[in-house]
Motif scaffolding. Structure first.
Motif, PDB file in Angstrom:
ATOM      1  N   PHE A  82       0.579  -1.652  -0.486  1.00  7.07           N
ATOM      2  CA  PHE A  82       0.036   0.199  -0.148  1.00  7.07           C
ATOM      3  C   PHE A  82       0.548   1.845   0.012  1.00  7.07           C
ATOM      4  O   PHE A  82       0.780   2.213   0.010  1.00  7.07           O
ATOM      5  CB  PHE A  82      -0.677   0.083   1.438  1.00  7.07           C
ATOM      6  N   PRO A  83       1.950   1.586   1.116  1.00  8.54           N
ATOM      7  CA  PRO A  83       2.539   2.633   0.902  1.00  8.54           C
ATOM      8  C   PRO A  83       3.842   2.574  -0.327  1.00  8.54           C
ATOM      9  O   PRO A  83       3.160   4.167  -0.719  1.00  8.54           O
ATOM     10  CB  PRO A  83       3.664   2.567   2.118  1.00  8.54           C
ATOM     11  N   LYS A  84       3.254   2.288  -1.641  1.00 10.22           N
ATOM     12  CA  LYS A  84       4.049   2.414  -2.584  1.00 10.22           C
ATOM     13  C   LYS A  84       2.917   2.507  -3.454  1.00 10.22           C
ATOM     14  O   LYS A  84       2.975   2.824  -4.678  1.00 10.22           O
ATOM     15  CB  LYS A  84       4.819   0.922  -3.019  1.00 10.22           C
ATOM     16  N   LEU A  85       1.629   2.496  -3.440  1.00 12.55           N
ATOM     17  CA  LEU A  85       0.617   2.532  -4.967  1.00 12.55           C
ATOM     18  C   LEU A  85       0.386   3.939  -4.570  1.00 12.55           C
ATOM     19  O   LEU A  85       0.211   4.671  -3.742  1.00 12.55           O
ATOM     20  CB  LEU A  85      -0.741   1.724  -4.237  1.00 12.55           C
ATOM     21  N   ILE A  86       0.223   4.062  -5.585  1.00 11.38           N
ATOM     22  CA  ILE A  86      -0.549   5.873  -6.156  1.00 11.38           C
ATOM     23  C   ILE A  86      -1.874   5.800  -6.486  1.00 11.38           C
ATOM     24  O   ILE A  86      -2.253   4.991  -7.870  1.00 11.38           O
ATOM     25  CB  ILE A  86       0.256   6.714  -7.326  1.00 11.38           C
ATOM     26  N   ASP A  87      -2.768   6.764  -6.089  1.00  9.03           N
ATOM     27  CA  ASP A  87      -4.412   6.490  -6.617  1.00  9.03           C
ATOM     28  C   ASP A  87      -4.494   6.978  -7.540  1.00  9.03           C
ATOM     29  O   ASP A  87      -3.785   8.176  -7.762  1.00  9.03           O
ATOM     30  CB  ASP A  87      -4.836   7.556  -5.377  1.00  9.03           C
ATOM     31  N   PRO A  88      -4.621   6.554  -8.841  1.00  5.72           N
ATOM     32  CA  PRO A  88      -5.137   6.681 -10.854  1.00  5.72           C
ATOM     33  C   PRO A  88      -5.459   7.765 -10.278  1.00  5.72           C
ATOM     34  O   PRO A  88      -5.498   9.099 -11.294  1.00  5.72           O
ATOM     35  CB  PRO A  88      -5.821   6.065 -11.151  1.00  5.72           C
ATOM     36  N   ARG A  89      -6.570   8.802 -10.003  1.00  9.89           N
ATOM     37  CA  ARG A  89      -7.453  10.159  -9.621  1.00  9.89           C
ATOM     38  C   ARG A  89      -6.632  11.270  -9.120  1.00  9.89           C
ATOM     39  O   ARG A  89      -7.036  11.903  -9.711  1.00  9.89           O
ATOM     40  CB  ARG A  89      -8.648   9.861  -8.731  1.00  9.89           C
ATOM     41  N   THR A  90      -6.258  10.438  -7.833  1.00  7.45           N
ATOM     42  CA  THR A  90      -5.383  12.597  -7.356  1.00  7.45           C
ATOM     43  C   THR A  90      -3.810  12.075  -7.522  1.00  7.45           C
ATOM     44  O   THR A  90      -3.348  12.883  -7.639  1.00  7.45           O
ATOM     45  CB  THR A  90      -5.727  11.812  -5.728  1.00  7.45           C
ATOM     46  N   GLN A  91      -3.230  11.530  -7.946  1.00  7.55           N
ATOM     47  CA  GLN A  91      -1.455  10.491  -7.638  1.00  7.55           C
ATOM     48  C   GLN A  91      -0.942  10.837  -6.690  1.00  7.55           C
ATOM     49  O   GLN A  91       0.145  11.398  -6.663  1.00  7.55           O
ATOM     50  CB  GLN A  91      -1.251  11.746  -9.471  1.00  7.55           C
ATOM     51  N   ARG A  92      -1.788  10.614  -5.729  1.00  7.83           N
ATOM     52  CA  ARG A  92      -1.053  10.831  -4.110  1.00  7.83           C
ATOM     53  C   ARG A  92      -1.440   9.116  -3.773  1.00  7.83           C
ATOM     54  O   ARG A  92      -2.273   8.469  -4.340  1.00  7.83           O
ATOM     55  CB  ARG A  92      -1.834  11.826  -3.345  1.00  7.83           C
ATOM     56  N   PRO A  93      -0.453   8.894  -2.741  1.00  8.79           N
ATOM     57  CA  PRO A  93      -0.181   7.906  -2.314  1.00  8.79           C
ATOM     58  C   PRO A  93      -1.520   7.191  -1.586  1.00  8.79           C
ATOM     59  O   PRO A  93      -1.957   7.802  -0.993  1.00  8.79           O
ATOM     60  CB  PRO A  93       0.806   8.153  -0.843  1.00  8.79           C
ATOM     61  N   LEU A  94      -1.387   6.609  -1.832  1.00  8.29           N
ATOM     62  CA  LEU A  94      -3.202   5.475  -1.577  1.00  8.29           C
ATOM     63  C   LEU A  94      -3.200   5.623  -0.009  1.00  8.29           C
ATOM     64  O   LEU A  94      -4.111   5.629   0.916  1.00  8.29           O
ATOM     65  CB  LEU A  94      -3.250   4.007  -1.513  1.00  8.29           C
ATOM     66  N   PHE A  95      -1.999   5.417   0.472  1.00  2.77           N
ATOM     67  CA  PHE A  95      -2.160   5.233   2.298  1.00  2.77           C
ATOM     68  C   PHE A  95      -3.011   6.614   3.424  1.00  2.77           C
ATOM     69  O   PHE A  95      -2.519   6.089   3.784  1.00  2.77           O
ATOM     70  CB  PHE A  95      -0.453   4.944   2.562  1.00  2.77           C
TER      71      PHE A  95
END
Length: 585
Positions: free
Chosen positions: A276-289
């Protein structure tokens, strides 16, 4: 202020019987023995109380003193929840590691919210205003993705006498004073407590009408769930329940995600915590964490805390719902939670019903799912909680009590198929046994935001899948060669649909997520390919000749080939499919 509530009479696993009880109430939180083990009163008989203890009861003995502060099991609500990992009774694992090391010792008491961290509080209301419960007093930027609204706690209303100016404060500092209607002044901080088994209040429940876009094609297109809806994901061992939960936690368009790992294996929870800490939200381009809360209560943790973890998660979900957010709660899995109920019920010597589960299993499930929904909050905004709960029926038997009772309280059912999983077809959601009752509720959203063709296309592909199922029975008896070309085309199109649309590779950077627009275009391309191929068959072509066309290979590769930034190429592919029957034969 702690009081002596009684003494231990006997210990039966996680259940402790207490004698010499005088003032304990049902669901009061207690601390047992010299280690002050946290527990909860679950039964009162005369001067005896029965407590389920959320920690290991080894070394407890008769005569140990039991203490209480006179309030029920609660969670702390305030800035600092997002991005944290808690155990089943809301102890932050990062703080426990700092304090105790890598192993959780018994009787460790830590605050759920850090008391040494300061938050930038920005007031949004002036003194002298009349304040009602739920009204927003100020805001804190909890993470770059979450603006935390500090609300007047339920049960408090009156005139705002004082509010602290903008600045950095801890969650324990006084930020406002409200003079209630009875003339008593009430101090408010950024931290509030709420009992986990009591639903938080709201004004009214609203009808649902917007889908929870998950990025998973088989879900969004065939069996969608609405924001505020409830889903059960049943499946046997190895069918992919946890991976589906992970995918939804990663890519769903909920603004807050709460993931409850309830009684599952520790390596599964470790996987999500590492990725999870490495994943990026496709809508906001921010970390999903930055928009996720984790509750880790794995199978090697005390069984009673497993029962509490579900309530801890749903209470935190209600808190963010009350701020006006759309919250998704992933519960993995409710079967382990029900097994904890069964074990505790057996220790309490209650009469068992089917498969040993207690008589109140159905009512407990109903209480949990009833806390989902789309609502108008006390301050007039709209928020929602969507529950996606996996079920682990032994041997994949969907008639067992937890699955059958759960189906009474949900409107969406994603049945996982072992044959699909064995064939490495993931997500292994059966298009035969699954269903969604949210189609009519959300069709207006799809028609308004994507295309008015969506519902008709979905009905068309479901009709083809049902026809294919009937044809497969014939094929098993006599083989596909005896079928007419048009019936063989149905089999071929359904094969294309399963491989090029329903199958989705969670670890491929392109295929792991599909927007609603991309899903619609892919579905339209496949159905257009069916209609065009049908016309070509009437002109004398055979299926083998149609499959040799370059456009066929483009369709088979489109899920992996075209990114979200290349949807215009999918539209070009659709035009090529439409033009197939105008080519020279």
């Amino acid at each position: 202020m702690q009081k002596v509530a009684g003494k231990v009479y006997r210990v039966v696993g996680p259940v402790v019987e207490i004698e010499e009880v005088s003032f304990l109430r049902m669901l009061d939180m207690v601390e047992v023995g010299e280690f002050h083990l946290v527990g909860e009163v679950v039964r009162l008989i005369k001067d005896r109380a029965y407590v389920q203890v959320y920690e290991d009861t080894t070394s407890l003995k008769a005569g140990d003193v039991v203490y209480t502060q006179g309030y029920p099991l609660y969670v702390e609500l305030g800035p600092g929840l997002v991005g944290e990992i808690y155990d089943g009774i809301q102890r932050p694992l990062s703080v426990l590691k700092e304090k105790e090391g890598v192993y959780i010792n018994r009787g460790v008491h830590v605050n759920a919210l850090r008391r040494d961290r300061k938050w930038r509080f920005i007031p949004v209301i002036d003194c002298g205003h009349t304040i009602n419960e739920g009204d927003v007093l100020g805001e804190v930027q909890e993470t770059p993705l979450v603006k935390h609204r500090i609300m007047c706690p339920p049960g408090i209303k009156g005139q705002l006498k004082w509010i602290i100016p903008q600045g950095d404060y801890t969650v324990d500092e006084k930020i406002a004073v409200v003079e209630k209607e009875d003339g008593v002044s009430q101090e408010i901080t950024m931290c509030q407590r709420w009992p986990v088994r009591k639903p938080r209040p709201y004004k009214e429940k609203l009808p649902i009408g917007e889908p929870l876009i998950t990025g998973q094609r088989v879900i969004d297109t065939l069996f969608p769930v609405a924001k505020g809806g409830c889903v059960a994901v049943p499946g046997g061992f190895g069918t992919g329940k946890t991976v589906i939960q992970h995918q939804l936690a990663k890519w769903s368009d909920a603004e807050i995600v709460i993931f409850v790992g309830c009684g599952e294996r520790g390596n599964e929870m470790t996987d999500i915590l590492l990725t999870f800490p490495k994943l990026i939200d496709p809508r906001t381009q921010r970390p999903l964490f930055e928009r996720t809360i984790f509750i880790a209560n794995t199978s090697n943790m005390p069984v009673a805390a497993r029962e509490a973890s579900i309530y801890t998660g749903i209470t935190m979900a209600e808190y963010y719902r009350d701020m006006g957010y759309n919250v998704a709660l992933m519960a993995d899995s409710t079967s382990r939670w029900a097994e904890a109920l069964r074990e505790l019920s057996g220790r309490l010597e209650e009469m068992p019903l089917e498969e040993g589960f207690p008589a109140y299993l159905a009512s407990r499930l109903a209480e949990f799912y009833e806390r989902a929904g789309k609502i108008t909050t006390l301050n007039g905004s709209a928020g929602s909680i969507s529950i996606i709960a996996s079920v682990s029926p032994p041997g994949g038997d969907f008639s067992e009590p937890v699955t059958s009772h759960t189906k009474r309280f949900i409107r969406c059912f994603w049945a996982l198929d072992r044959d699909l999983a064995n064939a490495r077809h993931y997500p292994s959601i059966s298009w035969i046994d699954s269903y969604s009752e949210y189609i009519e509720d959300i069709k207006e959203w799809w028609h308004k935001n994507i295309s008015e063709e969506w519902l008709s296309l979905r009905y068309n592909i479901m009709d083809l899948l049902q026809r294919e199922q009937r044809l497969q029975q014939v094929v098993k008896l006599v083989g596909p060669e005896v079928l007419p070309q048009r019936q063989r085309l149905v089999l071929e199109i359904c094969s294309v649909f399963k491989n090029a649309f329903l199958q989705q590779f969670a670890f491929d950077p392109v295929d792991t997520y599909s927007s609603a627009r991309k899903q619609f275009l892919m579905l339209k391309i496949i159905l257009q390919f069916y209609h065009t191929s049908d016309r070509l068959l009437k002109k004398g072509l055979r299926i083998a000749e149609i499959k040799e066309k370059p456009v066929y290979q483009d369709i088979m590769r489109m899920r992996l080939k075209y990114t979200e930034q290349e949807l215009n190429k999918l539209e070009e592919l659709l035009k090529k499919v439409e033009a197939m029957d105008s080519e020279d034969l």
